[in-house]
Write a protein that holds these residues in place. Structure first.
Motif, PDB file in Angstrom:
ATOM      1  N   LEU A 105     -23.742  26.788  53.495  1.00 45.05           N
ATOM      2  CA  LEU A 105     -22.868  26.546  52.353  1.00 45.05           C
ATOM      3  C   LEU A 105     -23.311  25.329  51.562  1.00 45.05           C
ATOM      4  O   LEU A 105     -23.898  24.392  52.107  1.00 45.05           O
ATOM      5  CB  LEU A 105     -21.423  26.356  52.827  1.00 45.05           C
ATOM      6  N   ASP A 107     -21.357  22.800  49.575  1.00 45.94           N
ATOM      7  CA  ASP A 107     -19.985  22.360  49.320  1.00 45.94           C
ATOM      8  C   ASP A 107     -19.882  21.069  48.520  1.00 45.94           C
ATOM      9  O   ASP A 107     -18.772  20.664  48.166  1.00 45.94           O
ATOM     10  CB  ASP A 107     -19.245  22.149  50.650  1.00 45.94           C
ATOM     11  N   ARG A 196     -19.869  27.797  41.685  1.00 46.73           N
ATOM     12  CA  ARG A 196     -20.313  27.485  43.061  1.00 46.73           C
ATOM     13  C   ARG A 196     -19.177  26.857  43.859  1.00 46.73           C
ATOM     14  O   ARG A 196     -18.921  27.241  45.015  1.00 46.73           O
ATOM     15  CB  ARG A 196     -21.523  26.534  43.012  1.00 46.73           C
ATOM     16  N   ARG A 200     -15.640  28.717  46.894  1.00 49.39           N
ATOM     17  CA  ARG A 200     -15.230  28.265  48.223  1.00 49.39           C
ATOM     18  C   ARG A 200     -13.720  28.431  48.405  1.00 49.39           C
ATOM     19  O   ARG A 200     -13.204  28.265  49.498  1.00 49.39           O
ATOM     20  CB  ARG A 200     -15.624  26.798  48.444  1.00 49.39           C
ATOM     21  N   ARG A 239     -27.507  28.448  44.844  1.00 48.57           N
ATOM     22  CA  ARG A 239     -26.469  27.841  45.675  1.00 48.57           C
ATOM     23  C   ARG A 239     -25.123  28.512  45.456  1.00 48.57           C
ATOM     24  O   ARG A 239     -24.338  28.673  46.398  1.00 48.57           O
ATOM     25  CB  ARG A 239     -26.412  26.334  45.385  1.00 48.57           C
ATOM     26  N   ASN A 243     -22.947  30.617  48.432  1.00 48.82           N
ATOM     27  CA  ASN A 243     -21.521  30.483  48.724  1.00 48.82           C
ATOM     28  C   ASN A 243     -20.804  31.825  48.577  1.00 48.82           C
ATOM     29  O   ASN A 243     -19.907  32.152  49.357  1.00 48.82           O
ATOM     30  CB  ASN A 243     -20.888  29.453  47.795  1.00 48.82           C
ATOM     31  N   SER A 246     -21.029  34.083  51.575  1.00 43.67           N
ATOM     32  CA  SER A 246     -20.306  33.652  52.769  1.00 43.67           C
ATOM     33  C   SER A 246     -18.970  34.362  52.897  1.00 43.67           C
ATOM     34  O   SER A 246     -18.370  34.391  53.973  1.00 43.67           O
ATOM     35  CB  SER A 246     -20.082  32.133  52.750  1.00 43.67           C
TER      36      SER A 246
END
Length: 308
Positions: A105, A107, A196, A200, A239, A243, A246
């Motif tokens: 990840l 983050d 990005r 999350r 990136r 994410n 995921s």
């Protein structure tokens, strides 16, 4: 039945037979739109405009569509549903077993004030603004959504503040579409960086997973990439996609609906001259493998439970 439908019939039957011989949980359904009013209604419901049309569903949700009889594309797409887990996945490699398939990840939260300022300067420099048919947003509308809805939500999410109970994610899509139509890709990297971070958030990624094709912002932004893309755009895109993969539903959706663009992106970023781009591409490739392996393992387990 039209000529192309007759041409596709043997291929459809071949894969349906392959499914039965491998006890795959995938179901094949054929609908003759001319057979009855009910069949015609199905065509209207799913927007069928040509025959043959192949629709792919996962968990009751349409994830991909192929019009016509492109044999190579059909084989590639159907094989993703039917092929069993690769035998190499059953081998034991202690170092790899310890590593597992946990997603890599990205983050780190950027300076959102700097991201906002960069976006504002890029938007202000746009001298003309085309209003896409599916959004019809003016530049002023786009700026209002971006700075009034998108960025405040990301700021609240990253600072653990109270999030809006009913975020207007459709407006996020409209603003992203409007900007991708009117701005060169080397000016889109701050927007990609916002996505990005936003991905999350479970609500954001689940909403994206419910969108099809270019209606999903990660897939839309992926479609903007090319070999001449700037390093900043490639880094943030790689990136952001890492994410996105995921998330189980969104990752599988991207693998099914955008695998060609994803493969092209990885093909030229894994050998990119910049080290950071290569590292980010490697992370994306690992997450893509992990998402695929988890989905195939899950389907294999479901198939074994059905047989037991």
């Amino acid at each position: 039945m039209c000529h192309l439908s007759r041409k596709a019939q043997p291929l459809f039957e071949e894969f349906a037979h392959d499914k039965n011989s491998n006890s795959s949980p995938v179901a094949f359904v054929q609908v003759d739109l001319n057979a009855s009013y009910g069949a015609a209604a199905i065509g209207i419901e799913f927007g069928i405009r040509a025959t043959p049309t192949f629709l792919f569903f996962v968990g009751g949700m349409k994830v991909y569509e192929i019009q016509g009889c492109d044999v190579q594309q059909l084989r590639m797409q159907l094989s993703m549903f039917l092929h069993p887990v690769h035998p190499h996945l059953s081998l034991s490699f202690p170092a790899l077993d310890l590593l597992g398939l946990k997603s890599i990840l990205f983050d780190k939260v950027p300076d959102l004030a700097a991201v906002s300022a960069k976006l504002r300067s890029f938007l202000d420099s746009a001298t003309t603004w085309f209003q896409p048919f599916d959004t019809s947003l003016s530049k002023a509308d786009t700026i209002g959504i971006l700075f009034g809805t998108v960025i405040p939500y990301v700021e609240a999410f990253t600072t653990s503040r109270c999030l809006p109970p009913h975020p207007l994610f459709d407006l996020w899509h409209d603003a992203t579409t409007s900007m991708s139509w009117n701005m060169p890709e080397d000016q889109l990297f701050p927007l990609v960086d916002l996505w990005r971070i936003a991905l999350r958030n479970e609500k954001v990624s689940s909403w994206c997973a419910d969108r099809n094709g270019l209606d999903s912002p990660p897939v839309l932004l992926l479609s903007k990439a090319c070999e001449r893309s700037s390093k900043k755009f490639l880094l943030t895109l790689l990136r952001m996609l890492s994410n996105a993969l995921s998330n189980r539903a969104l990752g599988w959706k991207i693998l099914l609906s955008a695998h060609n663009n994803l493969a092209v992106l990885l093909e030229h970023t894994l050998v990119h001259e910049d080290t950071n781009v290569r590292k980010s591409a490697s992370s994306l490739a690992f997450n893509a493998f992990g998402a695929s392996a988890r989905a195939q393992n899950r389907e294999s387990m479901q198939g074994r439970r059905r047989r037991s």
